[in-house]
Design an enzyme around this catalytic site. Structure first.
Site, PDB file in Angstrom:
ATOM      1  N   GLY A   1      11.913  39.547  58.967  1.00 31.99           N
ATOM      2  CA  GLY A   1      11.861  40.266  60.241  1.00 31.99           C
ATOM      3  C   GLY A   1      11.756  41.772  60.112  1.00 31.99           C
ATOM      4  O   GLY A   1      11.825  42.499  61.109  1.00 31.99           O
ATOM      5  N   THR A   2      11.545  42.262  58.893  1.00 26.85           N
ATOM      6  CA  THR A   2      11.467  43.705  58.664  1.00 26.85           C
ATOM      7  C   THR A   2      10.363  44.373  59.489  1.00 26.85           C
ATOM      8  O   THR A   2      10.571  45.402  60.127  1.00 26.85           O
ATOM      9  CB  THR A   2      11.207  43.976  57.166  1.00 26.85           C
ATOM     10  OG1 THR A   2      12.225  43.338  56.425  1.00 26.85           O
ATOM     11  CG2 THR A   2      11.209  45.442  56.847  1.00 26.85           C
ATOM     12  N   GLY A   3       9.180  43.755  59.457  1.00 32.80           N
ATOM     13  CA  GLY A   3       8.029  44.358  60.146  1.00 32.80           C
ATOM     14  C   GLY A   3       8.241  44.406  61.647  1.00 32.80           C
ATOM     15  O   GLY A   3       7.930  45.412  62.305  1.00 32.80           O
ATOM     16  N   CYS A   4       8.783  43.322  62.199  1.00 32.10           N
ATOM     17  CA  CYS A   4       9.036  43.259  63.650  1.00 32.10           C
ATOM     18  C   CYS A   4      10.044  44.327  64.038  1.00 32.10           C
ATOM     19  O   CYS A   4       9.872  45.064  65.010  1.00 32.10           O
ATOM     20  CB  CYS A   4       9.606  41.892  64.045  1.00 32.10           C
ATOM     21  SG  CYS A   4       8.639  40.490  63.481  1.00 32.10           S
TER      22      CYS A   4
ATOM     23  N   LYS B   1       2.344  50.181  55.723  1.00 39.27           N
ATOM     24  CA  LYS B   1       3.698  50.066  55.151  1.00 39.27           C
ATOM     25  C   LYS B   1       3.631  49.682  53.668  1.00 39.27           C
ATOM     26  O   LYS B   1       2.794  48.886  53.269  1.00 39.27           O
ATOM     27  CB  LYS B   1       4.486  49.021  55.929  1.00 39.27           C
ATOM     28  CG  LYS B   1       4.685  49.387  57.398  1.00 39.27           C
ATOM     29  CD  LYS B   1       5.304  48.269  58.197  1.00 39.27           C
ATOM     30  CE  LYS B   1       4.371  47.081  58.349  1.00 39.27           C
ATOM     31  NZ  LYS B   1       4.876  46.060  59.270  1.00 39.27           N
TER      32      LYS B   1
ATOM     33  N   THR C   1      14.931  40.189  53.796  1.00 41.32           N
ATOM     34  CA  THR C   1      14.057  41.119  54.510  1.00 41.32           C
ATOM     35  C   THR C   1      13.283  40.422  55.633  1.00 41.32           C
ATOM     36  O   THR C   1      12.306  40.960  56.129  1.00 41.32           O
ATOM     37  CB  THR C   1      13.048  41.762  53.540  1.00 41.32           C
ATOM     38  OG1 THR C   1      12.320  40.696  52.891  1.00 41.32           O
ATOM     39  CG2 THR C   1      13.732  42.628  52.505  1.00 41.32           C
TER      40      THR C   1
HETATM   41  O1  PXL Z   1       7.522  38.964  60.529  1.00 39.79           O
HETATM   42  C1  PXL Z   1       6.418  38.402  61.144  1.00 39.79           C
HETATM   43  C2  PXL Z   1       6.793  37.440  62.211  1.00 39.79           C
HETATM   44  C3  PXL Z   1       6.517  37.733  63.514  1.00 39.79           C
HETATM   45  N1  PXL Z   1       6.801  36.914  64.533  1.00 39.79           N
HETATM   46  C4  PXL Z   1       7.402  35.744  64.314  1.00 39.79           C
HETATM   47  C5  PXL Z   1       7.732  35.383  63.024  1.00 39.79           C
HETATM   48  C6  PXL Z   1       7.428  36.237  61.935  1.00 39.79           C
HETATM   49  C7  PXL Z   1       7.764  35.878  60.570  1.00 39.79           C
HETATM   50  O2  PXL Z   1       8.267  34.856  60.264  1.00 39.79           O
HETATM   51  O3  PXL Z   1       8.340  34.236  62.828  1.00 39.79           O
HETATM   52  C8  PXL Z   1       7.713  34.857  65.453  1.00 39.79           C
END
Ligand code: PXL
Length: 289
Positions: free
Chosen positions: A210-213, A175, A208
């Site tokens: 939580g974008t990756g999740c 990404k 942004t």
């Molecule tokens: O974005 C990565 C991530 C994944 N999982 C949890 C997170 C974070 C970022 O803060 O808190 C639980």
């Protein structure tokens, strides 16, 4: 009507923007039934991570066994796994239940710098989990950590993608959100044969979290419904672009993305808005066509 089921194996974010909470919201928005195995509980808000509390190995194993005994996922994703012990438990469950369509988001560090994966667990991720993955979605720092290659230009990004692909996964999507380019955010897909770039207009916002999740959960939603990886990636790119384009402006720090935005946009406009138009094109190794 078939009910498609997706599983997230990840950490809880009390602030609701990332982790399990982001994944379940995304699954729901994209029409799949969401299930979760919680690997760790984080105490956090938009200002940062105040605490990380991993679950016991037994708690993770038992959650996986409960799903395995009754509720076969059509696709699953992994997020924050915290330790090599948890990685091995998760990989063993995927293998023993023969779960397919696996998306690995190799979460390592939260935005503020809190560690969500122990350093020695990177090797376990490479050895046990990546060979089971259909799609791996590292950001640039994660791709560097997995490949040992410093990414400075398109050639080194391609090299890193090849190296990660060689660990045994089917698709690597590096990404571009962490890139210096201020006009476009460009993700690079490698499927073992060719490279494809997915570009979208870069949106300049601090919101942004939580974008990756969310991106990986959207891919998982597509795969759960039987879409091929390439279409699931297109869907996810549009979903995340909409979610970033219309922030919720909650909290005083790095706010979450807007998980409603994509479907609301679809309903209002019946088509993707100009914010969500993406361009994908094949890339010749060593340069862009
Ligand atoms: O974005 C990565 C991530 C994944 N999982 C949890 C997170 C974070 C970022 O803060 O808190 C639980």
């Amino acid at each position: 009507m078939s009910i498609y089921k997706a599983l997230t194996i990840a950490g809880s974010d009390s602030g609701g923007g990332a982790g399990i909470q982001a994944d379940l919201k995304t699954f729901q928005e994209l029409g799949v039934y969401g299930m979760s195995v919680i690997t760790a509980v984080t105490a956090q808000n938009t200002q940062g991570v105040q605490g990380v509390f991993p679950m016991s190995a037994q708690a993770v194993e038992q959650q996986l066994a409960s799903i395995g005994a009754d509720l076969r996922p059509d696709a699953l994703k992994t997020g924050m796994l915290f330790s090599s012990e948890i990685i091995q438990i998760v990989a063993a469950a995927i293998e023993s239940y023969k779960w397919e369509r696996v998306v690995v988001d190799p979460v390592m560090i939260a935005k503020g710098g809190a560690s969500l994966l122990q350093q020695e667990a990177i090797d376990a991720m490479i050895e046990y989990l990546l060979p089971l993955a259909d799609v791996v979605t590292p950001n640039i720092p994660e791709a560097e950590a997995l490949s040992g290659i410093s990414i400075t230009d398109s050639e080194s990004r391609q090299q890193a993608a090849r190296k990660i692909h060689a660990y045994g996964c089917q698709h690597v999507m590096i990404k571009g959100g962490h890139e210096a380019d201020s006009v476009y955010a460009t993700d690079l897909l490698y499927d073992g044969k060719s490279f494809t770039e997915y570009s979208s207009r870069r949106l300049h916002t601090p919101h942004t979290h939580g974008t990756g999740c969310t991106f990986a959960a959207a891919i998982t939603s597509g795969l759960a419904q039987g879409l091929p990886a390439s279409e699931s990636l297109h869907l996810a790119k549009n979903f995340i672009q909409a979610a970033i384009a219309e922030p919720l402006y909650i909290g005083s720090g790095h706010g979450p993305t807007n998980h409603w935005a994509y479907q609301r946009g679809q309903r209002l406009e019946g088509a993707v808005s100009s914010n969500t138009i993406i361009v994908s094109h094949d890339v010749y190794a060593g340069g862009t066509r």
